[in-house]
Design an enzyme around this catalytic site. Structure first.
Site, PDB file in Angstrom:
ATOM      1  N   GLU A 212      22.205  32.670 -33.358  1.00  0.00           N
ATOM      2  CA  GLU A 212      22.958  33.652 -34.157  1.00  0.00           C
ATOM      3  C   GLU A 212      24.400  33.143 -34.251  1.00  0.00           C
ATOM      4  O   GLU A 212      25.048  32.943 -33.222  1.00  0.00           O
ATOM      5  CB  GLU A 212      22.923  35.015 -33.452  1.00  0.00           C
ATOM      6  CG  GLU A 212      23.666  36.093 -34.214  1.00  0.00           C
ATOM      7  CD  GLU A 212      23.684  37.442 -33.479  1.00  0.00           C
ATOM      8  OE1 GLU A 212      23.679  37.460 -32.233  1.00  0.00           O
ATOM      9  OE2 GLU A 212      23.719  38.480 -34.167  1.00  0.00           O
TER      10      GLU A 212
ATOM     11  N   PHE B  58      31.603  44.650 -29.634  1.00  0.00           N
ATOM     12  CA  PHE B  58      32.939  44.653 -30.251  1.00  0.00           C
ATOM     13  C   PHE B  58      32.906  44.890 -31.751  1.00  0.00           C
ATOM     14  O   PHE B  58      33.921  45.224 -32.344  1.00  0.00           O
ATOM     15  CB  PHE B  58      33.646  43.304 -29.974  1.00  0.00           C
ATOM     16  CG  PHE B  58      33.192  42.187 -30.881  1.00  0.00           C
ATOM     17  CD1 PHE B  58      33.721  42.054 -32.160  1.00  0.00           C
ATOM     18  CD2 PHE B  58      32.204  41.297 -30.484  1.00  0.00           C
ATOM     19  CE1 PHE B  58      33.281  41.039 -33.007  1.00  0.00           C
ATOM     20  CE2 PHE B  58      31.759  40.281 -31.321  1.00  0.00           C
ATOM     21  CZ  PHE B  58      32.303  40.158 -32.589  1.00  0.00           C
TER      22      PHE B  58
ATOM     23  N   GLU C 278      35.253  45.765 -24.143  1.00  0.00           N
ATOM     24  CA  GLU C 278      36.568  45.457 -23.569  1.00  0.00           C
ATOM     25  C   GLU C 278      37.467  44.768 -24.598  1.00  0.00           C
ATOM     26  O   GLU C 278      38.663  44.655 -24.405  1.00  0.00           O
ATOM     27  CB  GLU C 278      36.414  44.585 -22.312  1.00  0.00           C
ATOM     28  CG  GLU C 278      35.836  43.186 -22.536  1.00  0.00           C
ATOM     29  CD  GLU C 278      34.295  43.147 -22.658  1.00  0.00           C
ATOM     30  OE1 GLU C 278      33.686  44.229 -22.768  1.00  0.00           O
ATOM     31  OE2 GLU C 278      33.744  42.032 -22.654  1.00  0.00           O
ATOM     32  N   LYS C 279      36.850  44.330 -25.723  1.00  0.00           N
ATOM     33  CA  LYS C 279      37.658  43.621 -26.728  1.00  0.00           C
ATOM     34  C   LYS C 279      38.375  44.576 -27.676  1.00  0.00           C
ATOM     35  O   LYS C 279      39.403  44.250 -28.241  1.00  0.00           O
ATOM     36  CB  LYS C 279      36.767  42.669 -27.528  1.00  0.00           C
ATOM     37  CG  LYS C 279      36.137  41.575 -26.665  1.00  0.00           C
ATOM     38  CD  LYS C 279      35.485  40.514 -27.515  1.00  0.00           C
ATOM     39  CE  LYS C 279      34.989  39.363 -26.661  1.00  0.00           C
ATOM     40  NZ  LYS C 279      33.702  39.670 -26.006  1.00  0.00           N
TER      41      LYS C 279
ATOM     42  N   SER D  46      24.639  41.641 -27.454  1.00  0.00           N
ATOM     43  CA  SER D  46      23.909  40.370 -27.505  1.00  0.00           C
ATOM     44  C   SER D  46      22.600  40.440 -26.708  1.00  0.00           C
ATOM     45  O   SER D  46      22.419  41.318 -25.853  1.00  0.00           O
ATOM     46  CB  SER D  46      24.781  39.266 -26.922  1.00  0.00           C
ATOM     47  OG  SER D  46      24.964  39.518 -25.534  1.00  0.00           O
TER      48      SER D  46
ATOM     49  N   LYS E 250      30.954  53.099 -22.050  1.00  0.00           N
ATOM     50  CA  LYS E 250      31.674  51.867 -21.708  1.00  0.00           C
ATOM     51  C   LYS E 250      31.922  51.133 -23.022  1.00  0.00           C
ATOM     52  O   LYS E 250      31.032  50.489 -23.564  1.00  0.00           O
ATOM     53  CB  LYS E 250      30.799  51.020 -20.760  1.00  0.00           C
ATOM     54  CG  LYS E 250      31.546  50.105 -19.826  1.00  0.00           C
ATOM     55  CD  LYS E 250      32.298  48.971 -20.475  1.00  0.00           C
ATOM     56  CE  LYS E 250      31.463  47.820 -20.937  1.00  0.00           C
ATOM     57  NZ  LYS E 250      32.235  46.810 -21.710  1.00  0.00           N
TER      58      LYS E 250
ATOM     59  N   CYS F 266      25.661  42.965 -37.367  1.00  0.00           N
ATOM     60  CA  CYS F 266      24.301  42.643 -36.915  1.00  0.00           C
ATOM     61  C   CYS F 266      23.327  42.661 -38.077  1.00  0.00           C
ATOM     62  O   CYS F 266      22.223  42.155 -37.965  1.00  0.00           O
ATOM     63  CB  CYS F 266      23.856  43.631 -35.851  1.00  0.00           C
ATOM     64  SG  CYS F 266      23.840  45.305 -36.471  1.00  0.00           S
TER      65      CYS F 266
HETATM   66  P1  NAD Z   1      28.055  41.352 -25.830  1.00  0.00           P
HETATM   67  O1  NAD Z   1      26.640  41.400 -25.403  1.00  0.00           O
HETATM   68  O2  NAD Z   1      28.874  40.191 -25.442  1.00  0.00           O
HETATM   69  O3  NAD Z   1      28.823  42.656 -25.281  1.00  0.00           O
HETATM   70  C1  NAD Z   1      28.242  43.940 -25.445  1.00  0.00           C
HETATM   71  C2  NAD Z   1      28.557  44.777 -24.210  1.00  0.00           C
HETATM   72  O4  NAD Z   1      27.886  44.250 -23.087  1.00  0.00           O
HETATM   73  C3  NAD Z   1      30.043  44.795 -23.872  1.00  0.00           C
HETATM   74  O5  NAD Z   1      30.402  46.110 -23.553  1.00  0.00           O
HETATM   75  C4  NAD Z   1      30.154  43.843 -22.700  1.00  0.00           C
HETATM   76  O6  NAD Z   1      31.173  44.220 -21.808  1.00  0.00           O
HETATM   77  C5  NAD Z   1      28.803  43.932 -22.043  1.00  0.00           C
HETATM   78  N1  NAD Z   1      28.346  42.651 -21.476  1.00  0.00           N
HETATM   79  C6  NAD Z   1      28.468  41.422 -22.033  1.00  0.00           C
HETATM   80  N2  NAD Z   1      27.891  40.488 -21.254  1.00  0.00           N
HETATM   81  C7  NAD Z   1      27.390  41.128 -20.174  1.00  0.00           C
HETATM   82  C8  NAD Z   1      26.665  40.708 -19.023  1.00  0.00           C
HETATM   83  N3  NAD Z   1      26.361  39.441 -18.815  1.00  0.00           N
HETATM   84  N4  NAD Z   1      26.299  41.641 -18.123  1.00  0.00           N
HETATM   85  C9  NAD Z   1      26.598  42.937 -18.319  1.00  0.00           C
HETATM   86  N5  NAD Z   1      27.293  43.391 -19.406  1.00  0.00           N
HETATM   87  C10 NAD Z   1      27.675  42.502 -20.318  1.00  0.00           C
HETATM   88  O7  NAD Z   1      28.033  41.538 -27.422  1.00  0.00           O
HETATM   89  P2  NAD Z   1      29.265  41.458 -28.428  1.00  0.00           P
HETATM   90  O8  NAD Z   1      29.683  40.038 -28.571  1.00  0.00           O
HETATM   91  O9  NAD Z   1      30.265  42.482 -28.100  1.00  0.00           O
HETATM   92  O10 NAD Z   1      28.564  41.940 -29.786  1.00  0.00           O
HETATM   93  C11 NAD Z   1      27.941  41.057 -30.688  1.00  0.00           C
HETATM   94  C12 NAD Z   1      26.439  41.082 -30.540  1.00  0.00           C
HETATM   95  O11 NAD Z   1      25.967  42.409 -30.722  1.00  0.00           O
HETATM   96  C13 NAD Z   1      25.714  40.257 -31.583  1.00  0.00           C
HETATM   97  O12 NAD Z   1      24.649  39.593 -30.966  1.00  0.00           O
HETATM   98  C14 NAD Z   1      25.193  41.278 -32.566  1.00  0.00           C
HETATM   99  O13 NAD Z   1      24.062  40.889 -33.311  1.00  0.00           O
HETATM  100  C15 NAD Z   1      24.886  42.405 -31.651  1.00  0.00           C
HETATM  101  N6  NAD Z   1      24.844  43.673 -32.353  1.00  0.00           N
HETATM  102  C16 NAD Z   1      23.620  44.228 -32.570  1.00  0.00           C
HETATM  103  C17 NAD Z   1      23.521  45.417 -33.255  1.00  0.00           C
HETATM  104  C18 NAD Z   1      22.194  46.033 -33.503  1.00  0.00           C
HETATM  105  O14 NAD Z   1      22.160  47.214 -33.819  1.00  0.00           O
HETATM  106  N7  NAD Z   1      21.105  45.294 -33.371  1.00  0.00           N
HETATM  107  C19 NAD Z   1      24.685  46.058 -33.709  1.00  0.00           C
HETATM  108  C20 NAD Z   1      25.921  45.465 -33.450  1.00  0.00           C
HETATM  109  C21 NAD Z   1      25.990  44.265 -32.763  1.00  0.00           C
END
Ligand code: NAD
Length: 519
Positions: free
Chosen positions: A404, A172, A199-200, A249, A196, A304
């Protein structure tokens, strides 16, 4: 509310008026160049984090709809693969022009759905735009290798070929930049794509896809499916998808990495972080404090590469007051309000989690220098606001340090020497980014050599590399071996074919069954 939410990517089956709160517009999937209403009976709300208004609704795409998107991508692949790379580049040239044209609209959509300030949202678009610009040079980036006369009359050369259908799964926090890390590079390499979005905040992905089509991307080259875990699992399992780019994440990233790898797919998975700043006593005081406050609280700490932990060498007290003074002056408000420094966090749950981690820090002995837990913004009483928070005397066994936080919370720690600070950073499981602030070249050089993080800043707070390098997090912040964008990004979205050819007049040499060796 703005007109950008009234544009075409909403379902025609719904009342598109946002004034009618009872029926927020429903987002379509993009399949084979067409915006398709989902037949799902489950939709989830996209919520403006400053107001709690429902901006739109995203479908939990059905498995049939998902497969239709993959089939569209599969169908589009042969002719897209054979489209000259110069033509593919030209579409990227046009796309970058259109993104610039619609920069304000994109930024407003991001602020509405994600919460960050308009200026920061423009940065989100701009850092993605730079990847589109990079993809404009794909012919050069993709060049192969040639060795003439490896044997008598025989030449060998290697070609980078696209993989087929690739997929991207987005977080998101950067609704424009991260989709733009993915599909422009993948498509310009000759792949087709299923995206994909989070969703947020899926609106920016839809707008970017519309711009890509306006730029001339053929139907089926970029498809969008909405949803959460189920559609992600379909992506991992689908036989026709060859590679997955994930950002988000660790929980989701490691699940996707394992599940997709078990199906033989390539995966690049950028995950969570705990980025440390190390401040030497000789650092420039004013510039360092300004950098720490900007990198800790910018985007409400939801980057991140945010610097969420500061390790001061020697006594932290002389720095603490300067940090507090600057952080107190930051303006917390809705991202659309002029002069705002930080907006709300993404959701009520995120706010609760951040506040819980602050409280746990206090309960385990950290000192609360600035408390943002009860922050209220007068005209946005329902917003998910957390004010800038500073916790000091933090120790590495505290939950607030180990987790985090992903909010506007700066942790301050102390180390007796640069060696001790390096050891502390290296003991952390994450390895996304880190920065040292110093006027000593020797200290900076030692830090750069010994630190175990993938992106190192020297007097630079958020050292996100430009696209001619790659985004190179390491340790628990990354799974895979080919990073996003840059040369590694091209390698990720292509596979090498090596050709050995013989063109010479062939005198008869009879039959030899010996393994060929170079002559
Ligand atoms: P998230 O993992 O909750 O969601 C990311 C994607 O994964 C979404 O599209 C979501 O629908 C999907 N998803 C979530 N849980 C899932 C599951 N159990 N099974 C399958 N799909 C699932 O992450 P977020 O809260 O949207 O983003 C924040 C996180 O992203 C933080 O941890 C941040 O550090 C990380 N991030 C990392 C970078 C990087 O380049 N290292 C960049 C941006 C964000």
């Amino acid at each position: 509310q703005s007109d950008i939410h009234r544009i075409a990517f909403f379902s025609t089956a719904t009342n598109v008026s946002l004034d009618n709160r009872a029926s927020p517009p429903k987002l379509c999937n993009l399949i084979g160049g067409k915006l398709v209403d989902s037949r799902s009976d489950v939709f989830i709300d996209v919520i403006n984090p400053a107001t709690q208004e429902v901006v739109s609704q995203v479908p939990l795409t059905t498995s049939d709809e998902f497969k239709a998107a993959v089939n569209a991508a599969k169908h589009a692949f042969p002719s897209w693969k054979n489209t000259p790379v110069t033509s593919r580049q030209r579409i990227m040239f046009k796309l970058q022009e259109l993104i610039r044209r619609d920069m304000d609209k994109l930024a407003l959509n991001i602020t509405t759905e994600q919460g960050k300030t308009l200026r920061d949202a423009q940065g989100d678009v701009f850092r993605g735009l730079e990847v589109v610009e990079h993809a404009c040079g794909m012919a050069t980036l993709q060049t192969g290798e040639f060795v003439q006369n490896v044997s008598n009359g025989i030449d060998t050369y290697s070609i980078r070929e696209p993989l087929g259908v690739c997929a991207g799964i987005c977080p998101f926090n950067f609704p424009a930049m991260i989709p733009l890390w993915m599909f422009p590079m993948a498509a310009t390499c000759g792949n087709t794509f299923v995206l994909k979005p989070s969703e947020k905040d899926p609106g920016a992905s839809m707008m970017l896809a519309e711009l890509a089509m306006e730029a001339g991307l053929p139907d089926g080259v970029l498809n969008i499916v909405h949803g959460t875990n189920d559609v992600v699992n379909h992506i991992c399992d689908d036989e026709d998808i060859k590679a997955i780019s994930f950002v988000g994440s660790n929980t989701a990233g490691m699940h996707i990495y394992a599940r997709a790898a078990a199906k033989g797919k390539r995966v690049q998975s950028n995950m969570g972080a705990k980025n440390h700043a190390v401040v030497m006593p000789d650092a420039n005081i004013d510039a360092t404090l300004n950098s720490l406050v900007a990198a800790g609280f910018g985007a409400a700490g939801q980057r991140c590469m945010a610097l969420s932990t500061v390790v001061f060498i020697g006594d932290l007290k002389p720095w603490e007051e300067g940090l507090r003074e600057r952080a107190e002056q930051l303006k917390v408000n809705a991202g659309t309000e002029p002069g705002t420094d930080l907006g709300p966090v993404i959701s009520k749950q995120a706010k609760e989690r951040i506040c819980r981690l602050i409280t746990s820090g206090v309960e385990s002995g950290a000192r609360l220098v600035l408390d943002g837990r009860k922050f209220e913004v007068p005209n946005y009483k329902n917003g998910n606001f957390v004010g800038p928070t500073i916790l000091s005397d933090v120790m590495s066994d505290m939950e607030c340090y180990k987790e985090e936080i992903f909010g506007p919370v700066l942790l301050c720690m102390q180390a007796e020497s640069l060696d001790a600070a390096i050891k502390l950073v290296n003991n952390n499981k994450y390895g996304n980014g880190t920065s040292i602030f110093t006027t000593s070249g020797a200290a900076a050089r030692k830090f750069q050599a010994e630190i175990e993080a993938g992106q190192v800043g020297i007097n630079v707070p958020i050292p996100v590399p430009l696209p001619f390098f790659s985004f190179t997090g390491n340790k628990a912040s990354f799974a895979g071996d080919l990073n996003f964008y840059g040369k590694a990004g091209v390698q990720f979205y292509t596979q090498v074919k090596t050709v050995t050819s013989q063109w010479k007049d062939l005198p008869s040499q009879g039959v030899s069954l010996a393994f060929p060796t170079s002559q």
